[in-house]
Design a protein around this motif. Structure first.
Motif, PDB file in Angstrom:
ATOM      1  N   LEU A 174    -192.175 -53.575  14.066  1.00  0.00           N
ATOM      2  CA  LEU A 174    -191.292 -54.740  14.172  1.00  0.00           C
ATOM      3  C   LEU A 174    -191.268 -55.278  15.600  1.00  0.00           C
ATOM      4  O   LEU A 174    -191.339 -56.501  15.822  1.00  0.00           O
ATOM      5  CB  LEU A 174    -189.873 -54.374  13.736  1.00  0.00           C
ATOM      6  N   LEU A 175    -191.209 -54.387  16.572  1.00  0.00           N
ATOM      7  CA  LEU A 175    -191.059 -54.812  17.965  1.00  0.00           C
ATOM      8  C   LEU A 175    -192.325 -55.417  18.554  1.00  0.00           C
ATOM      9  O   LEU A 175    -192.299 -55.980  19.649  1.00  0.00           O
ATOM     10  CB  LEU A 175    -190.591 -53.637  18.828  1.00  0.00           C
ATOM     11  N   LYS A 176    -193.439 -55.333  17.821  1.00  0.00           N
ATOM     12  CA  LYS A 176    -194.674 -55.983  18.268  1.00  0.00           C
ATOM     13  C   LYS A 176    -194.655 -57.478  18.008  1.00  0.00           C
ATOM     14  O   LYS A 176    -195.489 -58.227  18.508  1.00  0.00           O
ATOM     15  CB  LYS A 176    -195.881 -55.346  17.576  1.00  0.00           C
ATOM     16  N   ASN A 177    -193.695 -57.949  17.192  1.00  0.00           N
ATOM     17  CA  ASN A 177    -193.584 -59.376  16.896  1.00  0.00           C
ATOM     18  C   ASN A 177    -193.131 -60.140  18.135  1.00  0.00           C
ATOM     19  O   ASN A 177    -192.286 -59.660  18.903  1.00  0.00           O
ATOM     20  CB  ASN A 177    -192.570 -59.613  15.765  1.00  0.00           C
ATOM     21  N   THR A 178    -193.681 -61.323  18.303  1.00  0.00           N
ATOM     22  CA  THR A 178    -193.231 -62.171  19.419  1.00  0.00           C
ATOM     23  C   THR A 178    -191.872 -62.781  19.106  1.00  0.00           C
ATOM     24  O   THR A 178    -191.088 -63.072  20.016  1.00  0.00           O
ATOM     25  CB  THR A 178    -194.254 -63.305  19.661  1.00  0.00           C
ATOM     26  N   ASN A 179    -191.600 -62.969  17.825  1.00  0.00           N
ATOM     27  CA  ASN A 179    -190.319 -63.535  17.395  1.00  0.00           C
ATOM     28  C   ASN A 179    -189.434 -62.407  16.875  1.00  0.00           C
ATOM     29  O   ASN A 179    -189.432 -62.085  15.680  1.00  0.00           O
ATOM     30  CB  ASN A 179    -190.542 -64.585  16.301  1.00  0.00           C
ATOM     31  N   LEU A 180    -188.665 -61.792  17.780  1.00  0.00           N
ATOM     32  CA  LEU A 180    -187.834 -60.663  17.394  1.00  0.00           C
ATOM     33  C   LEU A 180    -186.547 -61.124  16.716  1.00  0.00           C
ATOM     34  O   LEU A 180    -186.006 -62.189  17.043  1.00  0.00           O
ATOM     35  CB  LEU A 180    -187.471 -59.821  18.618  1.00  0.00           C
ATOM     36  N   PRO A 181    -186.040 -60.336  15.775  1.00  0.00           N
ATOM     37  CA  PRO A 181    -184.727 -60.638  15.202  1.00  0.00           C
ATOM     38  C   PRO A 181    -183.636 -60.305  16.217  1.00  0.00           C
ATOM     39  O   PRO A 181    -183.910 -59.707  17.261  1.00  0.00           O
ATOM     40  CB  PRO A 181    -184.663 -59.683  14.000  1.00  0.00           C
ATOM     41  N   THR A 182    -182.423 -60.697  15.914  1.00  0.00           N
ATOM     42  CA  THR A 182    -181.303 -60.310  16.777  1.00  0.00           C
ATOM     43  C   THR A 182    -180.565 -59.104  16.202  1.00  0.00           C
ATOM     44  O   THR A 182    -179.762 -58.483  16.899  1.00  0.00           O
ATOM     45  CB  THR A 182    -180.307 -61.471  16.944  1.00  0.00           C
ATOM     46  N   ALA A 183    -180.853 -58.789  14.931  1.00  0.00           N
ATOM     47  CA  ALA A 183    -180.180 -57.655  14.289  1.00  0.00           C
ATOM     48  C   ALA A 183    -181.113 -57.001  13.278  1.00  0.00           C
ATOM     49  O   ALA A 183    -182.005 -57.648  12.715  1.00  0.00           O
ATOM     50  CB  ALA A 183    -178.893 -58.105  13.605  1.00  0.00           C
ATOM     51  N   ILE A 184    -180.900 -55.705  13.054  1.00  0.00           N
ATOM     52  CA  ILE A 184    -181.709 -54.926  12.118  1.00  0.00           C
ATOM     53  C   ILE A 184    -180.790 -54.173  11.159  1.00  0.00           C
ATOM     54  O   ILE A 184    -179.769 -53.617  11.583  1.00  0.00           O
ATOM     55  CB  ILE A 184    -182.586 -53.893  12.861  1.00  0.00           C
ATOM     56  N   ILE A 185    -181.167 -54.154   9.889  1.00  0.00           N
ATOM     57  CA  ILE A 185    -180.515 -53.276   8.918  1.00  0.00           C
ATOM     58  C   ILE A 185    -181.485 -52.136   8.623  1.00  0.00           C
ATOM     59  O   ILE A 185    -182.621 -52.373   8.200  1.00  0.00           O
ATOM     60  CB  ILE A 185    -180.157 -54.018   7.612  1.00  0.00           C
ATOM     61  N   GLY A 186    -181.057 -50.905   8.867  1.00  0.00           N
ATOM     62  CA  GLY A 186    -181.877 -49.735   8.572  1.00  0.00           C
ATOM     63  C   GLY A 186    -181.572 -49.218   7.173  1.00  0.00           C
ATOM     64  O   GLY A 186    -180.418 -49.175   6.760  1.00  0.00           O
ATOM     65  N   GLY A 187    -182.614 -48.801   6.455  1.00  0.00           N
ATOM     66  CA  GLY A 187    -182.457 -48.413   5.056  1.00  0.00           C
ATOM     67  C   GLY A 187    -181.798 -47.080   4.811  1.00  0.00           C
ATOM     68  O   GLY A 187    -181.370 -46.789   3.693  1.00  0.00           O
ATOM     69  N   SER A 188    -181.691 -46.213   5.843  1.00  0.00           N
ATOM     70  CA  SER A 188    -181.058 -44.910   5.662  1.00  0.00           C
ATOM     71  C   SER A 188    -180.745 -44.312   7.030  1.00  0.00           C
ATOM     72  O   SER A 188    -181.205 -44.822   8.064  1.00  0.00           O
ATOM     73  CB  SER A 188    -181.973 -43.953   4.889  1.00  0.00           C
ATOM     74  N   TYR A 189    -180.005 -43.217   7.035  1.00  0.00           N
ATOM     75  CA  TYR A 189    -179.677 -42.531   8.291  1.00  0.00           C
ATOM     76  C   TYR A 189    -180.941 -42.139   9.054  1.00  0.00           C
ATOM     77  O   TYR A 189    -181.077 -42.429  10.243  1.00  0.00           O
ATOM     78  CB  TYR A 189    -178.836 -41.284   7.989  1.00  0.00           C
ATOM     79  N   ASP A 190    -181.857 -41.461   8.383  1.00  0.00           N
ATOM     80  CA  ASP A 190    -183.058 -40.964   9.060  1.00  0.00           C
ATOM     81  C   ASP A 190    -183.917 -42.110   9.592  1.00  0.00           C
ATOM     82  O   ASP A 190    -184.431 -42.047  10.710  1.00  0.00           O
ATOM     83  CB  ASP A 190    -183.870 -40.084   8.110  1.00  0.00           C
ATOM     84  N   ILE A 191    -184.085 -43.133   8.775  1.00  0.00           N
ATOM     85  CA  ILE A 191    -184.857 -44.304   9.203  1.00  0.00           C
ATOM     86  C   ILE A 191    -184.205 -44.953  10.426  1.00  0.00           C
ATOM     87  O   ILE A 191    -184.871 -45.262  11.419  1.00  0.00           O
ATOM     88  CB  ILE A 191    -184.985 -45.317   8.049  1.00  0.00           C
ATOM     89  N   SER A 192    -182.913 -45.157  10.368  1.00  0.00           N
ATOM     90  CA  SER A 192    -182.199 -45.814  11.468  1.00  0.00           C
ATOM     91  C   SER A 192    -182.270 -44.999  12.750  1.00  0.00           C
ATOM     92  O   SER A 192    -182.378 -45.557  13.847  1.00  0.00           O
ATOM     93  CB  SER A 192    -180.742 -46.066  11.075  1.00  0.00           C
ATOM     94  N   ALA A 193    -182.216 -43.666  12.615  1.00  0.00           N
ATOM     95  CA  ALA A 193    -182.327 -42.808  13.808  1.00  0.00           C
ATOM     96  C   ALA A 193    -183.686 -42.994  14.473  1.00  0.00           C
ATOM     97  O   ALA A 193    -183.785 -43.051  15.708  1.00  0.00           O
ATOM     98  CB  ALA A 193    -182.130 -41.345  13.414  1.00  0.00           C
ATOM     99  N   GLY A 194    -184.745 -43.118  13.676  1.00  0.00           N
ATOM    100  CA  GLY A 194    -186.075 -43.364  14.229  1.00  0.00           C
ATOM    101  C   GLY A 194    -186.181 -44.726  14.882  1.00  0.00           C
ATOM    102  O   GLY A 194    -186.818 -44.887  15.939  1.00  0.00           O
TER     103      GLY A 194
END
Length: 330
Positions: A229-249
């Motif tokens: 995601l962070l390789k995009n030139t157009n970054l979002p301002t917010a992210i929703i993570g699908g689970s605890y483990d995913i969000s921790a990563g």
């Protein structure tokens, strides 16, 4: 020398009460005063009494055992939920046994053990469930309106709606989703579809570059997807993570890129476990609190065991937003 096992009659003789009083006390009956009950339990423990479940089965037609089928031992959310379910069951006359084998193998084993009921963590559409007459309750989502057992649904679609709404109220309109898009896992499918439905409901753009498939549910899957995601030139301002483990990563990835949470990127996670507060950035999350889920699952399971005429239904739970330090106004 043969060591004789301790019986209820032995306990009754030492306690100076009737056989039936000991039986009621050991089964936590309200018909026995608490002081008497505690005294009998203390004597039973001192005498190293072990219940004869086979004999109990002959008398009551019940083993007082609930089987739980657990799909994985690796994920924090499911581990927390299993722990809470076990605690809730321990507060009842029932006990729990756990199986991490395949669903059908677990069902066959529990049938041989003659358990009174089965709790299933249903995370796959690949298994045809044949549970015969044993009461079964599923933690999952209904599929095609075809079910013959009650389902406790964590209501991920509603959770995603609330997550998007919350971020919009903070001023965010470019919102990414990082999660597992696996078509075989109905819980993950519901999260992803819920995100897209909420974005469309609020008239927000669905940028394909902001929808990242982790292809898994562990920490490294989230970390790798965050890098993508962070390789995009157009970054979002917010992210929703699908689970605890995913969000921790994802959090670790963001930190390594020298970005600040929530000043540069806000993040909110699906699922609601106490561990969210202990991450390197205390994480705002949306989901049904684990203890609420466990309480509903155990309560419904025991109700189903004791009233086998209970109609199959879907119980949709209510997600709760827990605010911490990972989201800020845009």
């Amino acid at each position: 020398m043969k060591i004789m096992s301790v019986t209820i009659k032995d306990i009754a003789r030492v306690a100076g009460v009737s056989y039936s009083t000991v039986s009621k006390a050991l089964n936590n009956s309200s018909l026995v005063k608490d002081t008497t009950k505690q005294r009998i339990i203390a004597i039973a423990n001192k005498m190293h009494y072990e219940p004869n479940y086979a004999a109990q089965k002959l008398v009551s037609k019940q083993t007082k055992i609930i089987g739980l089928i657990w799909p994985t031992i690796d994920r924090v959310v499911l581990s927390s939920l299993v722990t809470q379910i076990n605690k809730k069951i321990n507060q009842t006359p029932y006990s729990m046994i756990l199986s991490v084998d395949s669903v059908q193998a677990s069902l066959d084993r529990f049938k041989r053990f003659q358990v009174d009921g089965i709790i299933l963590f249903e995370e796959s559409t690949d298994t045809t469930i044949k549970h015969d007459t044993i009461p079964l309750i599923s933690y999952g989502v209904s599929r095609d309106n075809q079910m013959n057992y009650p389902i406790i649904d964590p209501n991920h679609e509603k959770a995603m709606y609330e997550a998007v709404k919350y971020l919009i109220e903070l001023g965010h309109h470019s919102i990414a989703y990082i999660g597992d898009f696996s078509a075989s896992d109905p819980l993950q499918v519901t999260k992803y579809h819920g995100y897209k439905k909420a974005m469309q409901h609020f008239g927000l753009p669905l940028d394909k570059n902001h929808q990242i498939d982790t292809k898994g549910l562990d920490w490294y899957n989230g970390y790798s997807a965050g890098n993508k995601l962070l390789k995009n030139t157009n970054l979002p301002t917010a992210i929703i993570g699908g689970s605890y483990d995913i969000s921790a990563g994802v959090i670790r990835c963001i930190k390594e890129e020298k970005l600040n949470i929530p000043q540069d990127l806000s993040i909110i996670s699906c699922d609601n476990v106490p561990e969210m507060e202990k991450l390197e950035v205390p994480l705002t999350c949306i989901g049904v609190p684990i203890d609420h889920l466990a309480n509903e699952i155990v309560k419904s399971m025991i109700m189903y065991i004791e009233n086998k005429e209970l109609e199959p239904c879907v119980k949709k739970m209510t997600p709760v937003l827990s605010e911490r330090n990972s989201c800020a106004k845009k």
